[in-house]
Design a protein around this motif. Structure first.
Motif, mmCIF file in Angstrom:
data_model
loop_
_atom_site.group_PDB
_atom_site.id
_atom_site.type_symbol
_atom_site.label_atom_id
_atom_site.label_comp_id
_atom_site.label_asym_id
_atom_site.label_seq_id
_atom_site.Cartn_x
_atom_site.Cartn_y
_atom_site.Cartn_z
ATOM 1 N N GLY A 98 -14.774 -58.497 32.273
ATOM 2 C CA GLY A 98 -13.776 -57.521 32.703
ATOM 3 C C GLY A 98 -14.285 -56.109 32.481
ATOM 4 O O GLY A 98 -15.493 -55.880 32.319
ATOM 5 N N ASN A 99 -13.358 -55.151 32.434
ATOM 6 C CA ASN A 99 -13.778 -53.748 32.314
ATOM 7 C C ASN A 99 -14.533 -53.473 31.015
ATOM 8 O O ASN A 99 -15.580 -52.819 31.020
ATOM 9 C CB ASN A 99 -12.559 -52.830 32.416
ATOM 10 C CG ASN A 99 -11.952 -52.837 33.806
ATOM 11 O OD1 ASN A 99 -12.627 -53.149 34.780
ATOM 12 N ND2 ASN A 99 -10.680 -52.493 33.903
ATOM 13 N N ILE A 100 -14.007 -53.964 29.891
ATOM 14 C CA ILE A 100 -14.672 -53.749 28.604
ATOM 15 C C ILE A 100 -15.988 -54.515 28.557
ATOM 16 O O ILE A 100 -17.036 -53.976 28.177
ATOM 17 C CB ILE A 100 -13.768 -54.168 27.435
ATOM 18 C CG1 ILE A 100 -12.571 -53.219 27.301
ATOM 19 C CG2 ILE A 100 -14.556 -54.215 26.127
ATOM 20 C CD1 ILE A 100 -12.921 -51.843 26.779
ATOM 21 N N GLY A 101 -15.948 -55.793 28.937
ATOM 22 C CA GLY A 101 -17.153 -56.608 28.892
ATOM 23 C C GLY A 101 -18.276 -56.050 29.741
ATOM 24 O O GLY A 101 -19.436 -55.991 29.309
ATOM 25 N N SER A 102 -17.944 -55.628 30.948
ATOM 26 C CA SER A 102 -18.961 -55.068 31.843
ATOM 27 C C SER A 102 -19.540 -53.777 31.280
ATOM 28 O O SER A 102 -20.748 -53.534 31.361
ATOM 29 C CB SER A 102 -18.359 -54.810 33.223
ATOM 30 O OG SER A 102 -17.932 -56.020 33.824
ATOM 31 N N ALA A 103 -18.668 -52.944 30.693
ATOM 32 C CA ALA A 103 -19.142 -51.679 30.123
ATOM 33 C C ALA A 103 -20.046 -51.918 28.917
ATOM 34 O O ALA A 103 -21.102 -51.291 28.782
ATOM 35 C CB ALA A 103 -17.954 -50.805 29.725
ATOM 36 N N VAL A 104 -19.658 -52.845 28.039
ATOM 37 C CA VAL A 104 -20.474 -53.142 26.859
ATOM 38 C C VAL A 104 -21.806 -53.763 27.270
ATOM 39 O O VAL A 104 -22.862 -53.432 26.722
ATOM 40 C CB VAL A 104 -19.711 -54.064 25.893
ATOM 41 C CG1 VAL A 104 -20.631 -54.541 24.764
ATOM 42 C CG2 VAL A 104 -18.496 -53.348 25.317
ATOM 43 N N ALA A 105 -21.770 -54.663 28.256
ATOM 44 C CA ALA A 105 -23.007 -55.283 28.728
ATOM 45 C C ALA A 105 -23.952 -54.232 29.296
ATOM 46 O O ALA A 105 -25.172 -54.276 29.065
ATOM 47 C CB ALA A 105 -22.698 -56.346 29.777
ATOM 48 N N ALA A 106 -23.415 -53.271 30.037
ATOM 49 C CA ALA A 106 -24.248 -52.212 30.610
ATOM 50 C C ALA A 106 -24.861 -51.342 29.513
ATOM 51 O O ALA A 106 -26.025 -50.910 29.619
ATOM 52 C CB ALA A 106 -23.433 -51.354 31.566
ATOM 53 N N ILE A 107 -24.099 -51.081 28.452
ATOM 54 C CA ILE A 107 -24.635 -50.323 27.316
ATOM 55 C C ILE A 107 -25.806 -51.076 26.685
ATOM 56 O O ILE A 107 -26.852 -50.502 26.373
ATOM 57 C CB ILE A 107 -23.523 -50.076 26.270
ATOM 58 C CG1 ILE A 107 -22.486 -49.087 26.813
ATOM 59 C CG2 ILE A 107 -24.110 -49.561 24.955
ATOM 60 C CD1 ILE A 107 -21.210 -49.021 25.993
ATOM 61 N N ALA A 108 -25.630 -52.393 26.502
ATOM 62 C CA ALA A 108 -26.676 -53.209 25.893
ATOM 63 C C ALA A 108 -27.922 -53.260 26.773
ATOM 64 O O ALA A 108 -29.050 -53.209 26.274
ATOM 65 C CB ALA A 108 -26.153 -54.614 25.628
ATOM 66 N N VAL A 109 -27.741 -53.345 28.077
ATOM 67 C CA VAL A 109 -28.879 -53.325 29.000
ATOM 68 C C VAL A 109 -29.624 -51.997 28.878
ATOM 69 O O VAL A 109 -30.860 -51.959 28.790
ATOM 70 C CB VAL A 109 -28.414 -53.551 30.452
ATOM 71 C CG1 VAL A 109 -29.537 -53.246 31.436
ATOM 72 C CG2 VAL A 109 -27.917 -54.977 30.648
ATOM 73 N N LEU A 164 -16.382 -45.970 27.850
ATOM 74 C CA LEU A 164 -17.578 -46.751 27.526
ATOM 75 C C LEU A 164 -18.537 -46.758 28.711
ATOM 76 O O LEU A 164 -19.748 -46.627 28.544
ATOM 77 C CB LEU A 164 -17.189 -48.189 27.167
ATOM 78 C CG LEU A 164 -16.486 -48.408 25.836
ATOM 79 C CD1 LEU A 164 -16.065 -49.867 25.704
ATOM 80 C CD2 LEU A 164 -17.383 -48.014 24.669
ATOM 81 N N ALA A 165 -17.982 -46.917 29.902
ATOM 82 C CA ALA A 165 -18.818 -46.992 31.100
ATOM 83 C C ALA A 165 -19.490 -45.659 31.409
ATOM 84 O O ALA A 165 -20.667 -45.618 31.791
ATOM 85 C CB ALA A 165 -17.982 -47.453 32.290
ATOM 86 N N PRO A 185 -19.991 -37.044 24.063
ATOM 87 C CA PRO A 185 -20.375 -38.455 24.073
ATOM 88 C C PRO A 185 -19.260 -39.340 23.512
ATOM 89 O O PRO A 185 -18.595 -38.967 22.537
ATOM 90 C CB PRO A 185 -21.609 -38.490 23.165
ATOM 91 C CG PRO A 185 -22.166 -37.110 23.215
ATOM 92 C CD PRO A 185 -20.982 -36.207 23.336
ATOM 93 N N THR A 186 -19.048 -40.474 24.120
ATOM 94 C CA THR A 186 -18.065 -41.432 23.625
ATOM 95 C C THR A 186 -18.494 -41.929 22.254
ATOM 96 O O THR A 186 -19.656 -42.223 22.021
ATOM 97 C CB THR A 186 -17.956 -42.624 24.591
ATOM 98 O OG1 THR A 186 -17.557 -42.130 25.873
ATOM 99 C CG2 THR A 186 -16.950 -43.644 24.102
ATOM 100 N N VAL A 187 -17.534 -42.024 21.338
ATOM 101 C CA VAL A 187 -17.813 -42.453 19.963
ATOM 102 C C VAL A 187 -17.147 -43.804 19.710
ATOM 103 O O VAL A 187 -15.944 -43.948 19.881
ATOM 104 C CB VAL A 187 -17.317 -41.417 18.935
ATOM 105 C CG1 VAL A 187 -17.555 -41.924 17.513
ATOM 106 C CG2 VAL A 187 -18.016 -40.081 19.141
ATOM 107 N N VAL A 188 -17.951 -44.780 19.302
ATOM 108 C CA VAL A 188 -17.470 -46.124 18.985
ATOM 109 C C VAL A 188 -17.333 -46.244 17.480
ATOM 110 O O VAL A 188 -18.275 -45.964 16.735
ATOM 111 C CB VAL A 188 -18.446 -47.193 19.516
ATOM 112 C CG1 VAL A 188 -17.999 -48.594 19.107
ATOM 113 C CG2 VAL A 188 -18.554 -47.091 21.039
ATOM 114 N N GLN A 189 -16.155 -46.658 17.028
ATOM 115 C CA GLN A 189 -15.911 -46.845 15.597
ATOM 116 C C GLN A 189 -16.234 -48.295 15.231
ATOM 117 O O GLN A 189 -15.779 -49.216 15.898
ATOM 118 C CB GLN A 189 -14.468 -46.512 15.261
ATOM 119 C CG GLN A 189 -14.093 -45.079 15.659
ATOM 120 C CD GLN A 189 -12.720 -44.684 15.187
ATOM 121 O OE1 GLN A 189 -12.450 -44.663 13.987
ATOM 122 N NE2 GLN A 189 -11.829 -44.367 16.115
#
Length: 225
Positions: free
Chosen positions: A31-42, A151-152, A160-164
């Motif tokens: 979904g939206n979160i999963g796709s965004a996180v996967a793109a970050i990891a790539v 995230l995307a 920059p987006t900050v992840v806690q």
């Protein structure tokens, strides 16, 4: 076995001299979160697997390997990018495979009829519930206080987006933070896993503000450093 001891035996979570993450990451949910996180990891240089019941959605992340629901998990870091009620299915399908891995929980367990947190009585957070059910897995709370759009894009209100990130295992927390930062975002250390209850409260409030149109879904909490 803790993530720390696993990491000593398996160097797939190490970094190269240039800082690129050389790890195997599985994202369950496209979904939206999963796709965004996967793109970050790539972007961070990880080998990324995306698992989803929808083959087209799983294949939509450029640079990632698509897998159908039920196929084996290949990641040392596993992100369960699904709604909280779907976690029971994840545990049933993949619980045994998660032993020795780092499990990243981005969920916000909300009852959307009342907008209250929807957790079993006596449970402080979804992340701690997962940790109790998966004693051989290292659980990290992350990505739940950032909307998918930030995230995307990697940007929130011009910064920059900050992840806690919260976890009891410092090595696991660092591995997740390194992955996020090499993917172009920033992180802050939110402390031990017990702080997940605060992060989930923040996430719930942010969603409520979005649903009531008081804040846009393209923004959200901004951490100023």
């Amino acid at each position: 076995m803790s993530w720390s001891s696993t990491r000593k035996r398996n160097h797939t979570a190490a970094t190269t001299p240039k800082g690129t993450i050389m790890s195997n990451v599985t994202v369950i949910g496209a979904g939206n979160i999963g796709s965004a996180v996967a793109a970050i990891a790539v972007k961070a240089g990880a080998n990324v697997q995306v698992i989803d019941r929808d083959a087209q959605k799983a294949a939509a992340v450029s640079g990632a390997t698509a897998a159908a629901w039920g196929e084996p998990v290949t990641g040392d870091i596993v992100v369960t990018a699904l709604p909280y009620p779907a976690y029971a299915d994840v545990l049933a399908a993949y619980g045994d495979q998660l032993a020795g891995k780092v499990l990243v929980d981005p969920s916000n367990p909300i009852d959307f009829t009342t907008f209250d947190l929807a957790l079993p009585q006596g449970t402080a957070s979804a992340a701690e519930e997962l940790a109790a059910k998966l004693p051989n897995t290292t659980v990290v709370k992350a990505f739940n206080t950032t909307f998918a759009a930030t995230l995307a894009s990697g940007v929130n209100d011009g910064a920059p987006t900050v992840v806690q990130v919260a976890a009891d295992d410092d090595a696991a927390k660092k591995a997740v933070r390194d992955l996020v930062e090499q993917g172009g975002l920033k992180t802050v250390d939110a402390g031990p896993l017990k702080r997940a209850q605060y992060l989930e409260g923040m996430g719930a409030l942010q969603i409520i503000l979005g649903v009531t149109e008081q804040t846009p879904w393209t923004a959200g909490y901004k951490v100023v450093r």
